[in-house]
Write a protein that holds these residues in place. Structure first.
Motif, PDB file in Angstrom:
ATOM      1  N   ILE A  63       2.913  41.400  28.148  1.00 48.80           N
ATOM      2  CA  ILE A  63       1.734  40.599  27.803  1.00 48.80           C
ATOM      3  C   ILE A  63       0.478  41.265  28.353  1.00 48.80           C
ATOM      4  O   ILE A  63       0.321  41.418  29.562  1.00 48.80           O
ATOM      5  CB  ILE A  63       1.892  39.168  28.359  1.00 48.80           C
ATOM      6  CG1 ILE A  63       3.066  38.455  27.698  1.00 48.80           C
ATOM      7  CG2 ILE A  63       0.603  38.379  28.177  1.00 48.80           C
ATOM      8  CD1 ILE A  63       2.930  38.146  26.238  1.00 48.80           C
ATOM      9  N   LYS A  64      -0.366  41.684  27.444  1.00 45.97           N
ATOM     10  CA  LYS A  64      -1.613  42.326  27.881  1.00 45.97           C
ATOM     11  C   LYS A  64      -2.806  41.716  27.189  1.00 45.97           C
ATOM     12  O   LYS A  64      -3.812  41.391  27.791  1.00 45.97           O
ATOM     13  CB  LYS A  64      -1.586  43.813  27.505  1.00 45.97           C
ATOM     14  CG  LYS A  64      -0.638  44.630  28.342  1.00 45.97           C
ATOM     15  CD  LYS A  64      -0.877  46.120  28.092  1.00 45.97           C
ATOM     16  CE  LYS A  64       0.227  46.966  28.680  1.00 45.97           C
ATOM     17  NZ  LYS A  64       0.928  47.762  27.657  1.00 45.97           N
ATOM     18  N   ARG A  65      -2.675  41.532  25.880  1.00 49.78           N
ATOM     19  CA  ARG A  65      -3.849  41.167  25.099  1.00 49.78           C
ATOM     20  C   ARG A  65      -4.006  39.669  24.890  1.00 49.78           C
ATOM     21  O   ARG A  65      -5.099  39.185  24.682  1.00 49.78           O
ATOM     22  CB  ARG A  65      -3.789  41.850  23.729  1.00 49.78           C
ATOM     23  CG  ARG A  65      -3.635  43.351  23.835  1.00 49.78           C
ATOM     24  CD  ARG A  65      -2.948  43.888  22.594  1.00 49.78           C
ATOM     25  NE  ARG A  65      -2.741  45.325  22.668  1.00 49.78           N
ATOM     26  CZ  ARG A  65      -1.628  45.885  23.124  1.00 49.78           C
ATOM     27  NH1 ARG A  65      -0.626  45.151  23.549  1.00 49.78           N
ATOM     28  NH2 ARG A  65      -1.502  47.187  23.144  1.00 49.78           N
ATOM     29  N   VAL A  66      -2.909  38.960  24.917  1.00 50.88           N
ATOM     30  CA  VAL A  66      -2.971  37.552  24.544  1.00 50.88           C
ATOM     31  C   VAL A  66      -3.747  36.721  25.565  1.00 50.88           C
ATOM     32  O   VAL A  66      -4.325  35.689  25.219  1.00 50.88           O
ATOM     33  CB  VAL A  66      -1.540  37.002  24.316  1.00 50.88           C
ATOM     34  CG1 VAL A  66      -0.768  36.870  25.596  1.00 50.88           C
ATOM     35  CG2 VAL A  66      -1.595  35.660  23.616  1.00 50.88           C
ATOM     36  N   ASP A  67      -3.829  37.210  26.795  1.00 51.93           N
ATOM     37  CA  ASP A  67      -4.569  36.464  27.818  1.00 51.93           C
ATOM     38  C   ASP A  67      -6.056  36.338  27.501  1.00 51.93           C
ATOM     39  O   ASP A  67      -6.744  35.532  28.099  1.00 51.93           O
ATOM     40  CB  ASP A  67      -4.394  37.124  29.194  1.00 51.93           C
ATOM     41  CG  ASP A  67      -2.976  36.925  29.724  1.00 51.93           C
ATOM     42  OD1 ASP A  67      -2.353  35.911  29.372  1.00 51.93           O
ATOM     43  OD2 ASP A  67      -2.501  37.793  30.482  1.00 51.93           O
ATOM     44  N   ARG A  68      -6.515  37.099  26.586  1.00 56.60           N
ATOM     45  CA  ARG A  68      -7.901  36.944  26.139  1.00 56.60           C
ATOM     46  C   ARG A  68      -8.074  35.705  25.257  1.00 56.60           C
ATOM     47  O   ARG A  68      -9.183  35.276  24.986  1.00 56.60           O
ATOM     48  CB  ARG A  68      -8.334  38.168  25.321  1.00 56.60           C
ATOM     49  CG  ARG A  68      -8.875  39.318  26.144  1.00 56.60           C
ATOM     50  CD  ARG A  68      -9.137  40.546  25.285  1.00 56.60           C
ATOM     51  NE  ARG A  68     -10.066  40.342  24.165  1.00 56.60           N
ATOM     52  CZ  ARG A  68     -11.372  40.239  24.290  1.00 56.60           C
ATOM     53  NH1 ARG A  68     -11.933  40.276  25.469  1.00 56.60           N
ATOM     54  NH2 ARG A  68     -12.143  40.080  23.220  1.00 56.60           N
ATOM     55  N   TYR A  69      -6.961  35.197  24.771  1.00 57.40           N
ATOM     56  CA  TYR A  69      -7.051  34.086  23.816  1.00 57.40           C
ATOM     57  C   TYR A  69      -6.406  32.793  24.299  1.00 57.40           C
ATOM     58  O   TYR A  69      -6.904  31.709  24.017  1.00 57.40           O
ATOM     59  CB  TYR A  69      -6.412  34.492  22.474  1.00 57.40           C
ATOM     60  CG  TYR A  69      -7.140  35.618  21.825  1.00 57.40           C
ATOM     61  CD1 TYR A  69      -8.256  35.370  21.026  1.00 57.40           C
ATOM     62  CD2 TYR A  69      -6.775  36.943  22.039  1.00 57.40           C
ATOM     63  CE1 TYR A  69      -8.970  36.403  20.451  1.00 57.40           C
ATOM     64  CE2 TYR A  69      -7.479  37.988  21.477  1.00 57.40           C
ATOM     65  CZ  TYR A  69      -8.573  37.716  20.684  1.00 57.40           C
ATOM     66  OH  TYR A  69      -9.294  38.741  20.125  1.00 57.40           O
ATOM     67  N   ILE A  70      -5.272  32.939  24.965  1.00 53.17           N
ATOM     68  CA  ILE A  70      -4.473  31.755  25.268  1.00 53.17           C
ATOM     69  C   ILE A  70      -4.107  31.740  26.750  1.00 53.17           C
ATOM     70  O   ILE A  70      -3.670  32.761  27.283  1.00 53.17           O
ATOM     71  CB  ILE A  70      -3.151  31.777  24.461  1.00 53.17           C
ATOM     72  CG1 ILE A  70      -3.411  31.998  22.971  1.00 53.17           C
ATOM     73  CG2 ILE A  70      -2.344  30.513  24.681  1.00 53.17           C
ATOM     74  CD1 ILE A  70      -3.804  30.800  22.194  1.00 53.17           C
ATOM     75  N   GLN A  71      -4.252  30.581  27.368  1.00 56.39           N
ATOM     76  CA  GLN A  71      -3.892  30.434  28.780  1.00 56.39           C
ATOM     77  C   GLN A  71      -2.381  30.589  28.972  1.00 56.39           C
ATOM     78  O   GLN A  71      -1.613  30.586  28.007  1.00 56.39           O
ATOM     79  CB  GLN A  71      -4.325  29.049  29.284  1.00 56.39           C
ATOM     80  CG  GLN A  71      -5.824  28.891  29.502  1.00 56.39           C
ATOM     81  CD  GLN A  71      -6.566  28.384  28.289  1.00 56.39           C
ATOM     82  OE1 GLN A  71      -6.199  28.679  27.147  1.00 56.39           O
ATOM     83  NE2 GLN A  71      -7.615  27.618  28.499  1.00 56.39           N
TER      84      GLN A  71
END
Ligand code: SF4
Ligand code: SF4
Lengths: 378, 406
Positions: A63-71
């Motif tokens: 997980i690298k990119r999804v933290d920009r969108y979803i908690q």
């Protein structure tokens, strides 16, 4: 016997490596793949349009990119799917459908438009109140909207006949799957919990026509085998899904027999048979309206507890295993309700919290082991 | 001469009466309904059925820092820590049926509208099973588009018609459509006063202390269809208008409104005081949020079809472009300096869109914002230190922006 072994190997391998299986299916059929988010989508329409519907049930990306969108307090299927979407894993798909079974999915759909701008998902709005006089019309309207969108993507409308044919094929597939779960329960040493799951899962990546032929052949081969027993408990499994494989291996090692399941990824997909009358679209709609005991559809008598009790009784099972998928609200809401009903009926429950990406399933090993021991003593 | 009561006094009296009325109804053997916050209360009001709102009730319990015992009760039944804390508090309350805050009588029927989230569907399904009572369920489906899908509206309309029949069955009385028209009229007017009052915060300085708006959320939910509610919001509006005319800002102690911010998400009820004080210390006033619009349920046609459309039009039922436009409009209309986003562990539907909304406000309009972890009722999530640091960071960003503009 050897035919059974061959088919088991083929299908379980296919289920174990989604990516390779999809590539192979695309090559063999010449079809483009169309991604289907969980839980249920009108796959028949996608199939009728000439696509290869494939299931997108998460995975284990870093997980690298999804933290920009979803908690972080979102279920890992959606976080993984989103991560893989942004990463480009789904770029090969010709289309994508995202339904709305829960608040997280609705939010994922909203984010998808911005996070993965080149993949325009087709939303599929899910019914919840299935007892209204407007319910059938509503589902039919959603199916019509979806059919139109898929037709536009394809460049030609999806014909009635193609939908009829696809639906007939899917009904055939679903009947074969119901037969498979029964056949598997007869030979639990051969069809271990791990293999059972992988074989069922393979259907998400193989053309339904090809898969159905194979599963039917497997059913026949299994029927020719003598009945088997394992030394562990006989159980009914319930929840969203039972993964990863290393988790299922713990059941296999401890001789568990999965007598039946109430998993969204498995039997809930095919346990409801269509009504006999009506057009394919009407019958599709009624399958939605007729599905019982499923947390993803509102049900005012909440029959899941009763259903699980009946499943235990009918299959002569010893217990229910709950695979609680972390952060899955609908599943989490159901648990206290059916737990009470199972407790009252004296049916033992093994409650396990799982995520798709589990760094270590070791912590669950002892629990699965001692539950089996506990049952063997009682 | 009797002194004119302030809207605050009226509000408190009305809320006390609200719970007392429900209690009396129960004692008289009349049905009591538990309802979600933005449900077609018009139908219940028309039938003169007593109704209480578990979300408001849970908020009141949260604000009294009393949620833990109810949460523990729900968790002892197997409720997960990950489930919306309003639902956990309400389930616990359904077991205990007594709280130091307010009390709701045991329900005879539930009223559930899924236009705020899908969580309420499971929540109400469980409560119905617990008490073995019927649910009137309004399934308001998601339109994956900017505009609301007409087939959705038709579906909601069908359900409204069925609700009428069910209510006739519950009460043994005939539904009076003329009375419905009146109630719809009142509801529309109440919602308009609510909107007009909250819109006064567009003035600079805002006459309203934004945390006050949180206090008025209970009455807009409970009294939207009542004359008393219409009166309350009219008075609130007049009070605020008077402050505007006198050039008064949000506070009476001389604190100046230095920064105007949007608050996103539900309040952190157990930490209302703390979250408020930290802002006030910096002269930060909350001037708006998405709530003014969500509660301003307005219909053009005073028919079931008009109602169906209004209840199915909430921003959470539409696509992300719609939501972003709304936030951008708020940013402009309320002259926002910044935003404070409550990453509310309970409310996944709202929380999981916040990062993108923050980015859009920043990139399109240069409005900076921060996000903090919390929960609307469960006291175990919020950290005061984190909140302070984030607010401090926001102040710096807002200062920098002001500096750049000067
Ligand atoms: S919360 Fe559950 S239903 Fe929703 S997306 Fe996640 S796994 Fe699926
Ligand atoms: S807090 Fe969020 S999830 Fe909980 S009931 Fe309200 S809208 Fe639904």
């Amino acid at each position: 016997m050897s035919q059974a072994i061959e088919l088991i190997r083929e299908l379980s391998d296919a289920g174990a490596s989604p990516k390779a299986t999809i590539a192979k299916s695309m090559k063999e059929t010449g079809k483009e793949a169309f991604g289907c988010f969980p839980i249920y989508v009108p796959e028949e329409i996608i199939y009728a349009a000439g696509y290869l519907p494939v299931g997108l049930w998460g995975g284990h990306p870093d997980i690298k990119r999804v933290d920009r969108y979803i908690q972080s307090f979102c279920c890992s299927i959606m976080r993984s799917n989103m991560e893989m979407g942004i990463r480009g894993d789904y770029d090969f798909l010709a289309g994508l459908v995202i339904p709305t079974y829960c608040d997280s999915m609705k939010a994922i759909l909203a984010n998808w438009w911005v996070a993965v701008p080149n993949a325009k998902p087709i939303p599929f709005s899910v019914i919840q109140n299935r007892a209204s006089k407007g319910s059938l019309d509503f589902v039919l309207a959603q199916l019509a909207t979806f059919r139109k969108a898929v037709g536009e993507l394809r460049g030609e409308p999806v014909s009635d006949q193609a939908i009829e044919d696809a639906f007939a094929l899917y009904e055939d597939y679903r009947a074969a799957m119901r037969a498979f779960t029964k056949a598997a329960a007869r030979v639990p040493a051969t069809i271990t919990p791990t293999l059972r799951h992988l074989i069922i899962k393979a259907a998400y990546y193989i053309d339904k026509k090809v898969y159905t032929e194979k599963i039917k052949a497997l059913n026949e081969a299994l029927a020719a085998m003598p009945e088997e027993r394992t030394e562990g408990p006989k159980v009914i499994v319930t929840g969203l899904l039972a993964e990863p494989e290393s988790f299922l291996d713990l059941f296999t090692e401890n001789g568990y027999a999965f007598m039946g399941d109430d998993l969204a990824q498995e039997s809930r997909q095919f346990r409801t048979e269509a009504r006999k009358e009506g057009t394919a679209l009407e019958r599709m709609a009624y399958r939605v309206l007729d599905q019982r005991g499923d947390t993803f559809y509102y049900e005012d008598d909440k029959s899941r507890g009763t259903m699980l009790k009946n499943m235990v009784k009918e299959t002569g099972s010893d217990a229910v295993v709950v695979c609680m998928y972390k952060f899955c609200d609908p599943e989490e809401f159901d648990y206290p309700v059916y737990k009470k009903e199972l407790d009252e009926a004296g049916i033992p429950i093994l409650y396990l919290e799982i995520e798709q990406k589990m760094d270590s399933v070791e912590s669950l090993r002892t629990r699965i082991q001692s539950f089996a021991e506990m049952l063997s003593l009682s | 001469m009797e002194e004119k009561k302030s809207s605050k006094q009226i509000l408190n009296e009305l809320l006390a009466k609200h719970y007392a009325d429900a209690k009396n109804a129960k004692e008289e053997g009349k049905p009591v309904v538990w309802s979600t916050s933005i449900a077609p209360q018009e139908l219940l009001e028309t039938m003169d059925v007593a109704v209480v709102y578990p979300e408001n009730h849970a908020a009141a319990i949260g604000a009294r820092k009393d949620a833990s015992q109810f949460i523990a009760s729900a968790e002892s039944e197997g409720y997960s820590y990950d489930i919306c804390s309003y639902a956990r508090v309400n389930d616990g309350y359904a077991n205990i049926l007594y709280s130091e805050a307010e009390n709701m009588p045991k329900p005879d029927m539930l009223f559930c509208c899924s236009n705020i989230c899908m969580t309420v569907i499971k929540w109400y399904e469980n409560i119905a099973k617990k008490f073995d009572i019927p649910v009137i369920f309004f399934d308001t489906p998601y339109s994956g588009s900017y505009q609301v899908d007409p087939s959705n509206v038709k579906f909601v309309e069908a359900q409204l018609e069925e609700a009428v029949t069910m209510l006739e069955g519950l009460t043994g009385r005939k539904f009076d459509y003329d009375r419905l028209k009146e109630v719809m009229q009142i509801s529309n007017e109440t919602a308009s006063w609510w909107k007009k009052a909250t819109d006064l915060a567009k003035n600079k300085p805002s006459p309203m202390n934004g945390f006050d708006m949180f206090n008025y959320m209970a009455p807009i939910v409970c009294f939207r269809g009542k004359e008393s509610g219409r009166e309350l919001f009219k008075i609130w509006y007049e009070e605020l208008q008077e402050r505007v005319e006198k050039g008064l800002g949000p506070w009476n102690d001389g604190t100046e409104e230095k920064y105007r911010v949007l608050w996103d998400g539900i309040a952190c009820w157990p930490y209302l005081g703390v979250t408020y004080k930290v802002l006030k210390k910096h002269g930060i006033n909350v001037v708006t949020s998405m709530y003014p619009e969500s509660f301003a349920l307005l219909y053009e046609q005073h028919t079931l079809a008009g109602m169906a459309e209004a209840y199915d039009s909430l921003y959470v039922l539409r696509n992300v472009d719609y939501a972003i436009d709304k936030y951008l409009n708020l940013s402009r209309d309320f002259q926002l300096d910044g935003g404070i986003f409550h990453s509310n562990r309970s409310c996944k539907g709202m929380a999981f869109k916040q990062f993108e909304i923050q980015r859009q406000m920043e990139s399109q309009l240069g409005v900076p914002s921060v996000i903090f972890d919390g929960d609307q009722t469960d006291p175990s999530v919020f950290s005061e230190a984190q909140y302070e640091t984030r607010v401090q960071a926001l102040v710096e960003m807002m200062e920098a922006r002001k500096g750049a503009r000067r």
